[in-house]
Enzyme design. Structure first.
Site, PDB file in Angstrom:
ATOM      1  N   HIS A 292       9.668  48.673  40.549  1.00 34.30           N
ATOM      2  CA  HIS A 292       9.716  49.699  39.496  1.00 34.30           C
ATOM      3  C   HIS A 292       8.747  49.971  38.442  1.00 34.30           C
ATOM      4  O   HIS A 292       8.820  50.705  37.545  1.00 34.30           O
ATOM      5  CB  HIS A 292      10.953  48.820  38.580  1.00 34.30           C
ATOM      6  CG  HIS A 292      10.616  47.761  37.750  1.00 34.30           C
ATOM      7  ND1 HIS A 292      10.648  46.384  38.261  1.00 34.30           N
ATOM      8  CD2 HIS A 292       9.906  47.602  36.652  1.00 34.30           C
ATOM      9  CE1 HIS A 292      10.179  45.554  37.320  1.00 34.30           C
ATOM     10  NE2 HIS A 292       9.562  46.081  36.234  1.00 34.30           N
ATOM     11  N   ASP A 325      12.647  45.012  45.010  1.00 33.00           N
ATOM     12  CA  ASP A 325      11.642  45.295  43.750  1.00 33.00           C
ATOM     13  C   ASP A 325      10.358  44.937  44.148  1.00 33.00           C
ATOM     14  O   ASP A 325       9.508  44.396  43.080  1.00 33.00           O
ATOM     15  CB  ASP A 325      12.379  44.629  42.555  1.00 33.00           C
ATOM     16  CG  ASP A 325      11.739  45.224  41.118  1.00 33.00           C
ATOM     17  OD1 ASP A 325      11.226  46.325  41.138  1.00 33.00           O
ATOM     18  OD2 ASP A 325      11.833  44.406  40.071  1.00 33.00           O
ATOM     19  N   SER A 408       5.700  42.506  34.404  1.00 28.63           N
ATOM     20  CA  SER A 408       6.404  42.981  35.580  1.00 28.63           C
ATOM     21  C   SER A 408       5.222  42.948  36.381  1.00 28.63           C
ATOM     22  O   SER A 408       4.187  43.850  36.657  1.00 28.63           O
ATOM     23  CB  SER A 408       7.143  44.263  35.472  1.00 28.63           C
ATOM     24  OG  SER A 408       8.144  43.808  34.518  1.00 28.63           O
TER      25      SER A 408
END
Length: 564
Positions: A292, A325, A408
């Site tokens: 993402h 992911d 992230s």
């Protein structure tokens, strides 16, 4: 009035106020000596006070053996010789017949209360001392030693100063000892009181000045102490002997070994920009991050990589998988890279210390620490597209190390500085979500286990895509009971169980409910998917299946599918 003559006193000698005869007594047969005519009373004679007659003692005749005794006639008023005019009269005029001296009349009306004038004693004050004449001892009388002899001249009495108003009472002090007279002079009580008042005034003034000076000095000292901690130059103590080395398993030691291999990613593309973190996998420039983070770059966007030392480089997309992911990007023309070692996420225990490194809110190289709070925590994230293609299923590691948007794709490392997870999601107020929103950490962070990330990264680097393990069934995601229920048909109208697939070979049919995987209960279809994807294709699983209220156990080998 009769004339009184003291007994035993010759006619020619007149006693004075003290009873002593002035001059020499006349011989018995000689005539009496008369004073000269001066027009004034004879020397040594005093006028008796009409209010209180004084009784003179009998004088002593020289040669007389015994003291003369006073006669009753002595009690009569005293007589004084009448002045002579042209001759020596031998008659005496009584003192009462002389005109008394006029007393000054007061200027005010008589006081009915007999209040004494100011400065004079009141009726409560003691009477002044009265000095009466002392009789002279008779000639030949024995006197104690030290008594002056008869006829010894008396020292002259100093002349008195000018009379004070009120007479003798002008010097009377009612507060002094009884009988004491205070003379008002240049050094009298009034002057001394004024001097005392002046001295007290000077003392009070000096005290006020001293208090003012002391207050000013105290205020200045207090200001210096409050602002600077003292009156002189402030020199702070500093510990010495600190070394630059830290224990390898301390947070500082772990960060020192990990930071050189961590990078910050700035991505721009058609769907907007993104910020995230990654870490170096090998010396050829491969960098692992979250899908993402770099998803917008797949539509022709750009990826800029910033290394720990501040160097920047452009990167290209190698491959990514939204179901896991995970994504891999690569930089070219960069040397001196520091790959991070990978650990074993299966060996992690709850409570193990961990360190998270990333760029939360674009604050690069931020280090936080915590522990492993839980393992195999099933989470799903994403789903913004609405078709389920962007939903990630992760059997995650839970940590309380602070993780925020920007972390992230960053590494979660153990006490040996080995990567055990990839930070991916946090639990915000609205639930578990990826870290591209504005929510902050609440102590619930989730990381993809490195064992799963390693397999996916290898497939992405080697093949550009990742495979997913499957059992060959379509699940009913709306089932609300316990377990994962096999649906009635596939999405395209086909069968829910793939013919010839792993589930079909173990006699799993539509409507069956899978309640356990390897003895671990599953509560929903999402949890079953997460358990399956935590394995590799070809791994064998033991499933517990219920049909018509009966349970049975089956073993199957996981199949493989292309990237979704």
């Amino acid at each position: 009035m009769d004339k009184a003559k003291p007994t035993g006193t010759p006619d020619g000698a007149v006693p004075d106020a003290t009873g002593d005869s002035h001059g020499t007594a006349a011989e018995p047969d000689g005539p009496a000596t008369a004073p000269e005519a001066t027009g004034a009373p004879a020397a040594g004679l005093t006028k008796a006070d009409p209010a209180e007659p004084v009784q003179p003692p009998a004088p002593t005749v020289p040669g007389q053996a015994e003291e003369a005794t006073s006669s009753p006639a002595a009690e009569s008023p005293a007589t004084v010789p009448a002045p002579r005019t042209g001759g020596a009269p031998d008659g005496l005029v009584p003192a009462q017949q002389q005109a008394p001296a006029e007393r000054p009349r007061p200027l005010h009306a008589p006081d009915p209360y007999s209040t004494p004038p100011y400065g004079e004693p009141g009726p409560w004050a003691p009477a002044p001392p009265v000095q009466r004449p002392v009789p002279t001892p008779a000639h030949g009388t024995y006197l104690p030693p030290g008594t002056p002899a008869h006829g010894t001249p008396v020292p002259p009495v100093p002349e008195a100063g000018p009379p004070l108003p009120g007479g003798e009472w002008g010097r009377y002090d009612p507060w002094a000892a009884p009988g004491a007279l205070v003379a008002e002079s240049g050094g009298g009580p009034g002057e001394r009181r004024r001097e005392r008042r002046a001295g007290r005034g000077r003392l009070v003034g000096a005290a006020l000045v001293l208090a003012l000076v002391a207050g000013s000095v105290g205020g200045y000292v207090g200001m210096r102490l409050e602002r600077h901690g003292g009156l002189g130059t402030v020199e702070l103590e500093q510990a010495s002997g600190q070394t630059g080395e830290r224990a390898p398993d301390s947070v500082a030691g772990i960060a020192a070994r990990t930071l050189p291999g961590v990078v910050t990613l700035h991505v721009s593309g058609g769907d907007g920009g993104a910020l995230g973190t990654g870490f170096v996998l090998d010396g050829r420039g491969h960098i692992l991050t979250n899908h993402h983070v770099v998803e917008s770059a797949s539509d022709g966007g750009s990826i800029r990589v910033t290394f720990n030392g501040g160097e920047t480089a452009r990167a290209r997309m190698v491959g990514g998988d939204p179901g896991y992911d995970l994504a891999v990007v690569k930089v070219s023309g960069v040397s001196g890279l520091t790959p991070l070692p990978l650990g074993d996420s299966d060996e992690v225990r709850v409570g193990d210390p961990v360190v998270a490194i990333g760029a939360p809110f674009d604050l690069a190289n931020t280090v936080t620490s915590g522990i492993i709070s839980a393992k195999e925590r099933p989470i799903t994230a994403g789903g913004e597209k609405g078709d389920g293609s962007d939903i990630s299923y992760v059997d995650a590691l839970q940590t309380d190390a602070p993780i925020n948007p920007g972390n992230s794709g960053g590494p979660l490392v153990d006490e040996r500085a080995r990567v055990i997870g990839i930070n991916s999601a946090i639990h915000a107020a609205g639930g578990v979500d990826r870290q591209d929103d504005s929510a902050g950490s609440v102590g619930l962070g989730f990381a993809i286990p490195v064992n799963q990330a390693k397999r996916v990264a290898e497939e992405l680097i080697n093949h550009g895509r990742a495979t997913h393990p499957v059992i060959g069934v379509t699940l009913d995601m709306g089932y609300e009971g316990e377990g994962a229920k096999v649906g009635g048909e596939a999405a395209g109208g086909g069968p829910a169980v793939t013919p010839g697939g792993p589930a079909d070979r173990t006699d799993i049919a539509a409507g069956d409910v899978i309640t356990e995987v390897d003895g671990v209960p599953v509560a929903s279809g999402e949890e079953l998917i997460i358990k399956i994807r935590s394995h590799r294709p070809g791994d064998r699983l033991d499933l517990t299946v219920e049909r018509d209220g009966e349970s049975r156990r089956v073993t199957l080998e996981l199949g493989s599918s292309g990237p979704s």
